[in-house]
Design an enzyme around this catalytic site. Structure first.
Site, mmCIF file in Angstrom:
data_model
loop_
_atom_site.group_PDB
_atom_site.id
_atom_site.type_symbol
_atom_site.label_atom_id
_atom_site.label_comp_id
_atom_site.label_asym_id
_atom_site.label_seq_id
_atom_site.Cartn_x
_atom_site.Cartn_y
_atom_site.Cartn_z
ATOM 1 N N GLU A 211 -6.728 5.107 7.435
ATOM 2 C CA GLU A 211 -6.488 6.534 7.161
ATOM 3 C C GLU A 211 -7.712 7.184 6.532
ATOM 4 O OE1 GLU A 211 -2.763 5.859 5.190
ATOM 5 O OE2 GLU A 211 -1.941 5.299 7.138
ATOM 6 N N GLY B 2 2.155 2.679 10.777
ATOM 7 C CA GLY B 2 3.120 3.769 10.618
ATOM 8 C C GLY B 2 3.767 4.200 11.924
ATOM 9 N N HIS C 124 -9.532 1.650 4.423
ATOM 10 C CA HIS C 124 -8.262 1.799 5.139
ATOM 11 C C HIS C 124 -8.453 2.750 6.320
ATOM 12 C CE1 HIS C 124 -4.171 2.968 6.096
ATOM 13 N NE2 HIS C 124 -3.838 1.792 5.598
ATOM 14 N N ASN D 214 0.867 -1.177 0.000
ATOM 15 C CA ASN D 214 0.000 0.000 0.000
ATOM 16 C C ASN D 214 0.904 1.229 0.000
ATOM 17 O OD1 ASN D 214 -1.794 2.053 0.445
ATOM 18 N ND2 ASN D 214 -2.299 1.460 2.554
ATOM 19 N N SER E 40 3.091 -1.704 10.508
ATOM 20 C CA SER E 40 4.533 -1.766 10.780
ATOM 21 C C SER E 40 5.156 -3.130 10.483
ATOM 22 C CB SER E 40 4.824 -1.314 12.217
ATOM 23 O OG SER E 40 4.424 0.044 12.380
ATOM 24 N N LYS F 198 0.166 4.296 -0.441
ATOM 25 C CA LYS F 198 -0.427 5.546 0.061
ATOM 26 C C LYS F 198 -0.090 6.699 -0.892
ATOM 27 C CE LYS F 198 -0.167 3.435 4.574
ATOM 28 N NZ LYS F 198 -0.072 3.570 6.011
ATOM 29 N N GLU G 236 -5.772 -4.459 10.575
ATOM 30 C CA GLU G 236 -4.744 -3.433 10.775
ATOM 31 C C GLU G 236 -5.075 -2.631 12.027
ATOM 32 O OE1 GLU G 236 -2.615 -2.502 6.859
ATOM 33 O OE2 GLU G 236 -4.351 -1.210 6.928
HETATM 34 P P1 PGA Z 1 2.605 0.629 7.719
HETATM 35 O O1 PGA Z 1 1.166 0.813 7.035
HETATM 36 O O2 PGA Z 1 3.163 -0.677 7.199
HETATM 37 O O3 PGA Z 1 3.398 1.811 7.270
HETATM 38 O O4 PGA Z 1 2.375 0.581 9.190
HETATM 39 C C1 PGA Z 1 0.296 -0.278 6.861
HETATM 40 C C2 PGA Z 1 -0.983 0.180 6.210
HETATM 41 O O5 PGA Z 1 -1.425 1.294 6.495
HETATM 42 O O6 PGA Z 1 -1.586 -0.547 5.393
#
Ligand code: PGA
Length: 252
Positions: A98, A174, A96, A10, A213, A12, A168
């Site tokens: 976000e 993140g 997601h 992903n 992460s 982003k 998630e």
């Molecule tokens: P990250 O993001 O691996 O940077 O924690 C995962 C995601 O948001 O799908």
């Protein structure tokens, strides 16, 4: 039931067409080492077509990070599932965290988008997961169950079987703070049990990814869990070497 692992990037709001195309060169070279896992990349809308073209003839799928639920019309700024398919996408991320937490997507909006993805013959990755305060309050299971119940409401078993889930935990995205393999397994087993009750026998074949992460050095322990069927990777997927290393760890 042995499920093939899916390793999904992903990206982003990262990568231009030029850097996305450059990413593909080392990825292609590594594909023979990654034949035991499925791979997918979710770039920005602009990179869907160039990546789908660059990856044609490889087993790597290309998807989008979002869609709008209507088929066409006066919806300024939105992109439909049919447009995504036209650009070469075969998958799409839905709900997601976000989008849920920064952009205010409710469970109801997520359900509409999930239905639209299935209508438009895209394979959705439905994201679910709790906030830190919800986990601290012991509410993680009820939060995730509510997200699942809303997304799958009224959906037949055959449709439901086409959905990939990504667990998630929001506090792990993140932040560098990964769920422990045991915490991921506990939640993902609970998700599969929920799917078994609501989607029937297909639950056993449905893939449940972990995201939050994921890095080359924690991927193997997470991937060894029986209900972790792959990863949705943000930060560590931006660099081809670390994306490939996670794929290799999951393939072992
Ligand atoms: P990250 O993001 O691996 O940077 O924690 C995962 C995601 O948001 O799908």
């Amino acid at each position: 039931m042995s499920r093939r692992k899916l390793i999904a990037a992903n990206w982003k709001m990262n990568h231009t067409v030029a850097t996305a195309t450059a990413f593909i060169v080392p990825l292609r070279a590594a594909l023979p080492r990654l034949s035991r896992v499925d791979l997918a990349i979710f770039p920005s809308f602009f990179c869907v077509r160039p990546l789908a073209d660059a990856l044609a003839g490889t087993p790597v799928a290309v998807g989008a990070q979002d869609l709008f639920w209507e088929e066409s019309g006066a919806f300024t700024g939105e992109v439909s599932g049919a447009m995504l398919r036209d650009a070469g996408a075969t998958m799409v991320i839905i709900g997601h965290s976000e989008r849920r937490h920064l952009l205010g997507e409710s469970n109801e909006i997520v359900a509409r988008k999930l239905a639209a993805a299935l209508r438009d013959a895209l394979t959705p990755i439905l994201c679910v997961g709790e906030l830190l305060a919800e986990r601290d309050a012991g509410e993680e299971n009820s939060v995730v169950e509510r997200q699942l119940a809303s997304a799958f409401h009224g959906m037949g078993e055959a449709m439901a079987a086409r959905v990939v889930i990504a667990y998630e935990p929001v506090w792990a995205i993140g932040t560098g703070r990964t769920a422990s393999p045991q915490d991921a397994q506990t939640m993902q087993a609970a998700i599969r049990a929920w799917l078994g009750k609501h989607c029937g026998s297909s639950a056993d074949a449905m893939r449940i990814l972990y995201g939050g992460s994921v890095k080359p050095d924690n991927a193997a322990a997470l991937a060894a869990q029986p209900d972790v069927d792959g990863f949705l990777i943000g930060g560590a997927s931006l660099d081809p070497a670390s994306f490939v290393a996670i794929g290799e760890a999951a393939a072992r």
